[in-house]
Structure formats: C-alpha cells, structure tokens
Design an enzyme around this catalytic site. Structure first.
Site, PDB file in Angstrom:
ATOM      1  N   ARG A 181       1.117  -1.198  -0.581  1.00 27.91           N
ATOM      2  CA  ARG A 181      -0.337  -0.318  -0.207  1.00 27.91           C
ATOM      3  C   ARG A 181       0.952   1.251   0.393  1.00 27.91           C
ATOM      4  O   ARG A 181       0.263   2.569   0.489  1.00 27.91           O
ATOM      5  CB  ARG A 181      -1.122   0.090   1.394  1.00 27.91           C
ATOM      6  CG  ARG A 181      -1.713  -1.049   1.581  1.00 27.91           C
ATOM      7  CD  ARG A 181      -3.257  -0.786   2.499  1.00 27.91           C
ATOM      8  NE  ARG A 181      -4.547  -1.466   2.510  1.00 27.91           N
ATOM      9  CZ  ARG A 181      -4.266  -2.683   2.643  1.00 27.91           C
ATOM     10  NH1 ARG A 181      -3.210  -2.852   3.761  1.00 27.91           N
ATOM     11  NH2 ARG A 181      -5.575  -3.855   2.706  1.00 27.91           N
ATOM     12  N   ASP A 200      10.043  -6.677  -0.738  1.00 24.65           N
ATOM     13  CA  ASP A 200      10.921  -5.609   1.319  1.00 24.65           C
ATOM     14  C   ASP A 200      11.830  -5.295   0.612  1.00 24.65           C
ATOM     15  O   ASP A 200      12.531  -5.951   0.125  1.00 24.65           O
ATOM     16  CB  ASP A 200      10.344  -6.695   2.191  1.00 24.65           C
ATOM     17  CG  ASP A 200      10.778  -6.852   3.373  1.00 24.65           C
ATOM     18  OD1 ASP A 200       9.505  -6.080   3.520  1.00 24.65           O
ATOM     19  OD2 ASP A 200      11.490  -6.422   4.027  1.00 24.65           O
ATOM     20  N   PHE A 224      11.261   9.349  -0.503  1.00 25.09           N
ATOM     21  CA  PHE A 224      10.131   9.014   0.185  1.00 25.09           C
ATOM     22  C   PHE A 224      11.565   8.293   1.324  1.00 25.09           C
ATOM     23  O   PHE A 224      12.095   7.885   1.475  1.00 25.09           O
ATOM     24  CB  PHE A 224       8.806   7.652  -0.094  1.00 25.09           C
ATOM     25  CG  PHE A 224       9.349   6.677   0.148  1.00 25.09           C
ATOM     26  CD1 PHE A 224       9.443   6.655  -1.296  1.00 25.09           C
ATOM     27  CD2 PHE A 224       9.242   5.173   0.405  1.00 25.09           C
ATOM     28  CE1 PHE A 224      10.547   5.385  -1.484  1.00 25.09           C
ATOM     29  CE2 PHE A 224       9.587   4.305   0.233  1.00 25.09           C
ATOM     30  CZ  PHE A 224      10.481   4.089  -0.738  1.00 25.09           C
ATOM     31  N   GLY A 225      11.087   8.057   2.839  1.00 24.19           N
ATOM     32  CA  GLY A 225      11.751   7.345   3.334  1.00 24.19           C
ATOM     33  C   GLY A 225      13.448   8.041   4.045  1.00 24.19           C
ATOM     34  O   GLY A 225      13.042   8.586   3.910  1.00 24.19           O
ATOM     35  N   TYR A 226      14.383   6.903   3.620  1.00 23.84           N
ATOM     36  CA  TYR A 226      15.767   7.425   3.946  1.00 23.84           C
ATOM     37  C   TYR A 226      16.268   8.810   2.970  1.00 23.84           C
ATOM     38  O   TYR A 226      17.266   8.064   3.054  1.00 23.84           O
ATOM     39  CB  TYR A 226      16.404   6.428   4.270  1.00 23.84           C
ATOM     40  CG  TYR A 226      15.642   5.246   5.798  1.00 23.84           C
ATOM     41  CD1 TYR A 226      16.539   5.898   6.397  1.00 23.84           C
ATOM     42  CD2 TYR A 226      15.196   4.098   5.805  1.00 23.84           C
ATOM     43  CE1 TYR A 226      15.976   5.206   7.964  1.00 23.84           C
ATOM     44  CE2 TYR A 226      14.433   3.941   6.805  1.00 23.84           C
ATOM     45  CZ  TYR A 226      15.307   4.012   7.539  1.00 23.84           C
ATOM     46  OH  TYR A 226      14.995   3.897   8.608  1.00 23.84           O
ATOM     47  N   LYS A 256      16.013   8.266 -10.381  1.00 30.88           N
ATOM     48  CA  LYS A 256      16.783   7.728  -9.410  1.00 30.88           C
ATOM     49  C   LYS A 256      15.498   5.784 -10.003  1.00 30.88           C
ATOM     50  O   LYS A 256      16.594   5.389  -9.430  1.00 30.88           O
ATOM     51  CB  LYS A 256      15.707   7.869  -7.978  1.00 30.88           C
ATOM     52  CG  LYS A 256      15.721   6.595  -6.815  1.00 30.88           C
ATOM     53  CD  LYS A 256      14.264   6.893  -5.472  1.00 30.88           C
ATOM     54  CE  LYS A 256      14.206   5.817  -5.120  1.00 30.88           C
ATOM     55  NZ  LYS A 256      13.112   6.260  -3.878  1.00 30.88           N
ATOM     56  N   HIS A 282      17.780   0.348  -6.019  1.00 31.88           N
ATOM     57  CA  HIS A 282      18.268  -0.702  -5.513  1.00 31.88           C
ATOM     58  C   HIS A 282      16.721  -1.676  -6.503  1.00 31.88           C
ATOM     59  O   HIS A 282      16.683  -2.992  -6.864  1.00 31.88           O
ATOM     60  CB  HIS A 282      17.783  -1.354  -3.953  1.00 31.88           C
ATOM     61  CG  HIS A 282      16.553  -0.311  -3.513  1.00 31.88           C
ATOM     62  ND1 HIS A 282      16.853   1.409  -3.851  1.00 31.88           N
ATOM     63  CD2 HIS A 282      15.824  -0.273  -2.871  1.00 31.88           C
ATOM     64  CE1 HIS A 282      15.843   1.840  -2.856  1.00 31.88           C
ATOM     65  NE2 HIS A 282      15.359   0.404  -2.626  1.00 31.88           N
ATOM     66  N   ARG A 283      15.619  -0.973  -5.723  1.00 30.44           N
ATOM     67  CA  ARG A 283      14.042  -1.438  -6.840  1.00 30.44           C
ATOM     68  C   ARG A 283      14.461  -1.619  -8.149  1.00 30.44           C
ATOM     69  O   ARG A 283      13.697  -2.663  -8.642  1.00 30.44           O
ATOM     70  CB  ARG A 283      12.851  -0.347  -6.203  1.00 30.44           C
ATOM     71  CG  ARG A 283      11.597  -0.706  -6.883  1.00 30.44           C
ATOM     72  CD  ARG A 283      10.501  -0.267  -5.664  1.00 30.44           C
ATOM     73  NE  ARG A 283      10.848  -0.369  -3.818  1.00 30.44           N
ATOM     74  CZ  ARG A 283      11.152   0.343  -3.894  1.00 30.44           C
ATOM     75  NH1 ARG A 283      11.554   2.126  -3.751  1.00 30.44           N
ATOM     76  NH2 ARG A 283      11.585   0.172  -2.413  1.00 30.44           N
TER      77      ARG A 283
HETATM   78  P1  ITT Z   1       4.961  -2.389   2.403  1.00 31.30           P
HETATM   79  O1  ITT Z   1       5.367  -2.978   2.755  1.00 31.30           O
HETATM   80  O2  ITT Z   1       3.516  -2.139   2.068  1.00 31.30           O
HETATM   81  O3  ITT Z   1       5.665  -2.965   0.819  1.00 31.30           O
HETATM   82  P2  ITT Z   1       6.695  -0.585   3.869  1.00 31.30           P
HETATM   83  O4  ITT Z   1       7.042   0.488   3.695  1.00 31.30           O
HETATM   84  O5  ITT Z   1       5.985  -1.503   5.139  1.00 31.30           O
HETATM   85  O6  ITT Z   1       5.582  -1.269   2.540  1.00 31.30           O
HETATM   86  P3  ITT Z   1       9.153  -2.106   4.086  1.00 31.30           P
HETATM   87  O7  ITT Z   1       8.325  -3.275   4.952  1.00 31.30           O
HETATM   88  O8  ITT Z   1       9.501  -2.470   2.528  1.00 31.30           O
HETATM   89  O9  ITT Z   1       8.073  -1.060   3.598  1.00 31.30           O
HETATM   90  O10 ITT Z   1      10.033  -1.085   4.462  1.00 31.30           O
HETATM   91  C1  ITT Z   1      10.896  -0.280   3.749  1.00 31.30           C
HETATM   92  C2  ITT Z   1      11.727   0.387   4.127  1.00 31.30           C
HETATM   93  O11 ITT Z   1      12.717   0.842   3.797  1.00 31.30           O
HETATM   94  C3  ITT Z   1      10.759   1.673   3.990  1.00 31.30           C
HETATM   95  O12 ITT Z   1       9.661   2.181   4.864  1.00 31.30           O
HETATM   96  C4  ITT Z   1      11.492   3.049   3.689  1.00 31.30           C
HETATM   97  O13 ITT Z   1      11.874   3.670   5.038  1.00 31.30           O
HETATM   98  C5  ITT Z   1      12.879   2.328   3.198  1.00 31.30           C
HETATM   99  N1  ITT Z   1      12.716   2.664   1.708  1.00 31.30           N
HETATM  100  C6  ITT Z   1      12.784   1.282   0.852  1.00 31.30           C
HETATM  101  N2  ITT Z   1      13.257   1.021  -0.159  1.00 31.30           N
HETATM  102  C7  ITT Z   1      13.509   2.918  -0.202  1.00 31.30           C
HETATM  103  C8  ITT Z   1      13.117   3.914  -1.014  1.00 31.30           C
HETATM  104  O14 ITT Z   1      13.712   4.072  -2.345  1.00 31.30           O
HETATM  105  N3  ITT Z   1      13.969   4.989  -0.084  1.00 31.30           N
HETATM  106  C9  ITT Z   1      14.082   4.776   0.964  1.00 31.30           C
HETATM  107  N4  ITT Z   1      13.802   4.905   1.537  1.00 31.30           N
HETATM  108  C10 ITT Z   1      13.490   3.125   1.125  1.00 31.30           C
END
Ligand code: ITT
Length: 199
Positions: free
Chosen positions: A9, A70, A152-154, A175, A180-181
C-alpha cells in the site's frame, strides 16, 4: 492482458514500480484494489522472509499473480541495521523524519569513509505454479544531514555511489535508473513478461 497485484500500500513504491514496469503488457493492480485483504505479515527476520510472506498472502487472497517488495537500508558501521527494520527503526509508527533523525544521530561524528551503506530490495513473484525471487542493491553512503524533497523514506540521507546528490535530490527518472528497486525489477523482467493471462 495479464494481471499483476503489487503486495503493497506504499504509494511511493507503487509509483516507482509502475513506472519501471510501464512498458510491459501488464495490468498492474495494488492492495488499494483489494481493501479487504488482511494485514500483511512483516515479522520475518530477513527481507527475503517478509517479501515471500507478503507475496504468498496476497496471491492466496486475490488468486492473481502477486509481486512483493521488501526493502531496507543497510549501514555497514551499524552492522547492517536498520535493514529489515527500516520502516520501524524509530518505533512502530515512526515517520520517515523520525527514522532519518535516529539514524543520523547514531552516526554522528562518524567519518565520511566509514559511512558506507546500501539499499537492498528483495522482490518475490508468486503465482499459480510459479515463484521467483530477485534482489537489487544500490551502494552508497550516508549524508551528514537530510537534503532534497523527492522520493520517500531514507532518500534524503542516502548518497548513491557516483553522485554528490542524495536519492531525494535526484529526479524520479534518475532514481529509477540506478535504484535497488529498479535493479531487482530488471532481473524480474523476463519472468514478468511471461506471467500467464488471467481470465
Ligand atoms: P509495504 O510493506 O506495504 O510494501 P513498507 O513501507 O512497510 O511497505 P518495507 O516493509 O519494505 O515497506 O519497508 C521498507 C522501508 O525501507 C521503507 O519504509 C523506507 O523507510 C525504506 N525504503 C525502502 N526503499 C526505499 C527507497 O527507495 N527510498 C527510501 N527509503 C526506502
């Protein structure tokens, strides 16, 4: 056209995955199309375990091929942490800002040459009679402070190798070429192009 359900999600992941796979003949659905899908288990010890559990759960619920991502940030100085706990590093409902802050705090005073880190994504595809897992890694290092507002995230604190800008300072096109994705999906491309049509 074949259908594929993304087992997530996370709107940022959805956007990136849809863009990267945009040229494949796939109708890409997400968990937003299945609001009654149960919560996905994320209590595994590794990215591989979580990725598989998410893909299996969604395939069972939807009866459609499902792709799970993941992913996490692995910092060498912290012996691979936050890793599988990346989403929840600063607590169960932590925001991206809180996670970034905790990570930078733990790395305060650590010299640039010891700030190596890598993003790792594990993709699992599960369908009727098939299963495939791929991994993508993007090496780099941690910045001293957050910069940039894309992604997003880091993203604001990660400097991919060969760049002086953070992931969050790259355009989404940039990006999506090196991430990695993108690398994990590149390896999955062949299998995804053969996902059987669904009635
Ligand atoms: P789903 O499990 O629903 O896919 P999630 O956000 O919980 O969504 P993860 O469990 O895989 O996803 O956690 C991955 C975390 O790692 C994510 O919340 C970010 O903080 C970080 N992350 C993963 N890919 C990233 C990216 O491309 N850029 C920045 N942070 C990333």
């Amino acid at each position: 056209m074949s259908k594929l359900v993304l087992a997530t999600r996370n709107k940022h992941k959805i956007e990136e995955i849809k863009t990267i796979l945009g040229d494949l003949r796939l109708e890409i659905l997400t968990l937003n199309d299945f609001p009654y899908c149960p919560e996905l288990p994320e209590d595994g010890q590794t990215l591989e375990e979580n990725s598989l559990m998410k893909a299996v759960t969604v395939h069972r619920f939807t009866a459609l091929p499902s792709l799970a991502d993941d992913s996490g940030l692995e910092v060498f100085y912290l012996r691979g942490r936050p890793g599988v706990r990346s989403a929840r590093y600063a607590g169960e409902n932590a925001t991206d800002e809180e996670n970034n802050e905790k990570l930078l705090k733990g790395m305060r005073g650590v010299a640039p040459r010891r700030r190596s880190a890598q993003f790792r994504a594990v993709m699992t595809l599960v369908g009727e009679g098939f299963q495939e897992t791929t991994e993508g890694v993007c090496r780099g290092r941690l910045a001293e402070s957050p910069r940039g507002s894309n992604g997003f995230g880091y993203d604001p604190i990660f400097l991919p190798e060969g760049f002086v800008r953070t992931y969050a300072e790259l355009s989404s096109e940039e990006k999506n070429k090196i991430s990695h994705r993108a690398k994990a999906l590149e390896k999955m491309r062949e299998v995804l192009s053969k996902v059987p049509r669904t009635r």
